[in-house]
Design a protein around this motif. Structure first.
Motif, short mmCIF file in Angstrom:
data_model
loop_
_atom_site.label_atom_id
_atom_site.label_comp_id
_atom_site.label_asym_id
_atom_site.label_seq_id
_atom_site.Cartn_x
_atom_site.Cartn_y
_atom_site.Cartn_z
N TYR A 18 0.84 -1.21 0.00
CA TYR A 18 0.00 0.00 0.00
C TYR A 18 0.86 1.25 0.00
O TYR A 18 2.05 1.21 0.32
N THR A 47 -5.10 6.50 0.91
CA THR A 47 -4.37 5.23 0.95
C THR A 47 -4.84 4.39 -0.22
O THR A 47 -6.05 4.33 -0.50
N THR A 73 -3.31 -2.76 5.54
CA THR A 73 -2.41 -1.81 6.19
C THR A 73 -1.92 -2.40 7.52
O THR A 73 -2.53 -3.34 8.05
N ARG A 74 -0.83 -1.82 8.03
CA ARG A 74 -0.33 -2.30 9.34
C ARG A 74 -1.42 -2.15 10.40
O ARG A 74 -1.61 -3.03 11.21
N GLY A 75 -2.07 -0.98 10.38
CA GLY A 75 -3.07 -0.69 11.40
C GLY A 75 -2.42 -0.07 12.63
O GLY A 75 -1.25 -0.32 12.92
N HIS A 76 -3.18 0.76 13.32
CA HIS A 76 -2.62 1.47 14.48
C HIS A 76 -3.74 2.00 15.38
O HIS A 76 -4.87 2.21 14.94
N HIS A 134 -4.27 5.55 17.54
CA HIS A 134 -3.64 6.87 17.57
C HIS A 134 -2.87 6.99 18.89
O HIS A 134 -3.29 6.45 19.92
N GLU A 174 -11.14 9.70 13.64
CA GLU A 174 -10.75 9.83 12.23
C GLU A 174 -11.95 9.47 11.35
O GLU A 174 -12.81 8.69 11.76
N TYR A 186 -12.81 7.88 7.44
CA TYR A 186 -12.38 7.28 6.18
C TYR A 186 -13.58 7.33 5.23
O TYR A 186 -14.73 7.13 5.67
N HIS A 215 -7.34 0.76 13.89
CA HIS A 215 -7.99 0.61 12.58
C HIS A 215 -7.00 0.08 11.55
O HIS A 215 -5.84 0.47 11.52
N PHE A 263 -9.04 4.85 -0.48
CA PHE A 263 -9.89 5.63 0.43
C PHE A 263 -9.17 6.90 0.87
O PHE A 263 -7.95 6.97 0.90
N HIS A 281 0.69 8.20 15.84
CA HIS A 281 0.42 6.80 15.50
C HIS A 281 1.15 5.87 16.45
O HIS A 281 2.35 6.04 16.67
N TYR A 288 2.11 2.27 16.43
CA TYR A 288 2.20 1.01 15.68
C TYR A 288 2.71 -0.14 16.56
O TYR A 288 2.53 -1.30 16.25
C1 S6P Z 1 -3.78 7.97 9.53
C2 S6P Z 1 -4.75 7.12 8.76
C3 S6P Z 1 -4.26 6.57 7.41
C4 S6P Z 1 -3.21 5.45 7.57
C5 S6P Z 1 -2.97 4.70 6.27
C6 S6P Z 1 -1.92 3.60 6.36
O1 S6P Z 1 -4.18 8.17 10.84
O2 S6P Z 1 -5.33 6.12 9.54
O3 S6P Z 1 -3.76 7.57 6.62
O4 S6P Z 1 -2.01 5.96 8.06
O5 S6P Z 1 -4.17 4.12 5.83
O6 S6P Z 1 -2.14 2.74 7.44
P1 S6P Z 1 -1.07 2.56 8.58
O7 S6P Z 1 -1.72 1.70 9.60
O8 S6P Z 1 0.16 1.96 7.98
O9 S6P Z 1 -0.76 3.95 9.11
#
Ligand code: S6P
Ligand code: ZN
Length: 178
Positions: A46, A67, A81-84, A86, A93, A95, A132, A144, A154, A156
């Motif tokens: 991604y 993304t 995505t990895r997901g996180h 905040h 947030e 989307y 998420h 999205f 973030h 992670y």
């Molecule tokens: C930032 C938001 C997105 C993610 C992106 C990638 O808060 O949730 O922009 O950063 O979808 O995912 P990830 O988990 O690698 O940040």
């Protein structure tokens, strides 16, 4: 004026930041480690583009970004995505999906998870205290847009250590929760 290409999820101009996540950057994210190792680490999973009009960490500002999650699987698991969470846990947030099909995996701090279907036009409010992750369950890119507070940050590490409580797997090509 900065502008975006709504459909592709990319910016035309503006102070844009961009990251690309390839398979080699996602060690430990997918369940099937052997399948992950056997794949080409250069494969893009991604990419994210976002605009920071204010400095990261600024209170009461907003960031806007997109993304694109490529279609694909690692073993039985769809690209995602990895997901996180905040870093400031109470930050939410939005989307909204423009193309493709997917699943938004949401998990609270008690590890209770739920999913929302991502499809063109779907709008997702991610409350604070909620990890998420976007999963592409289709065979075209999942695109999205997102809007999040500039002081959200973030986390992670929590996901790297404990993962999500559910995974989205392909069974006969269809997504199932595992
Ligand atoms: C930032 C938001 C997105 C993610 C992106 C990638 O808060 O949730 O922009 O950063 O979808 O995912 P990830 O988990 O690698 O940040
Ligand atoms: Zn986020």
């Amino acid at each position: 004026m900065p502008s975006v290409d709504w459909a592709t999820g990319r910016f035309h101009e503006g102070q844009v930041k961009r990251t690309v996540k390839r398979l080699r950057d996602l060690e430990g994210i997918f369940e099937d480690t052997a399948a992950w190792r056997a794949m080409d680490g250069d494969t893009v999973v991604y990419s994210v583009e976002w605009e920071e009009r204010v400095q990261e960490g600024t209170e009461a500002g907003l960031f806007w970004g997109s993304t694109v999650v490529e279609p694909g699987q690692v073993g039985e698991e769809f690209f995602m995505t990895r997901g996180h969470f905040h870093a400031k846990r109470n930050r939410g947030e939005y989307y909204t999906t423009v193309q493709g099909s997917g699943i938004l995996l949401l998990m609270d701090e008690a590890r209770c998870s739920r999913v929302e279907e991502m499809a063109p036009g779907s709008l997702h409010y991610i409350p604070g205290f909620t990890a998420h992750r976007a999963v592409n369950t289709g065979n075209t890119p999942l695109i999205f847009w997102a809007c999040w507070p500039s002081d959200a940050g973030h986390d992670y590490e929590t996901i790297a250590e404990h993962g999500f409580s559910q995974r989205v797997l392909a069974r006969n090509g269809l997504p199932v929760l595992g």
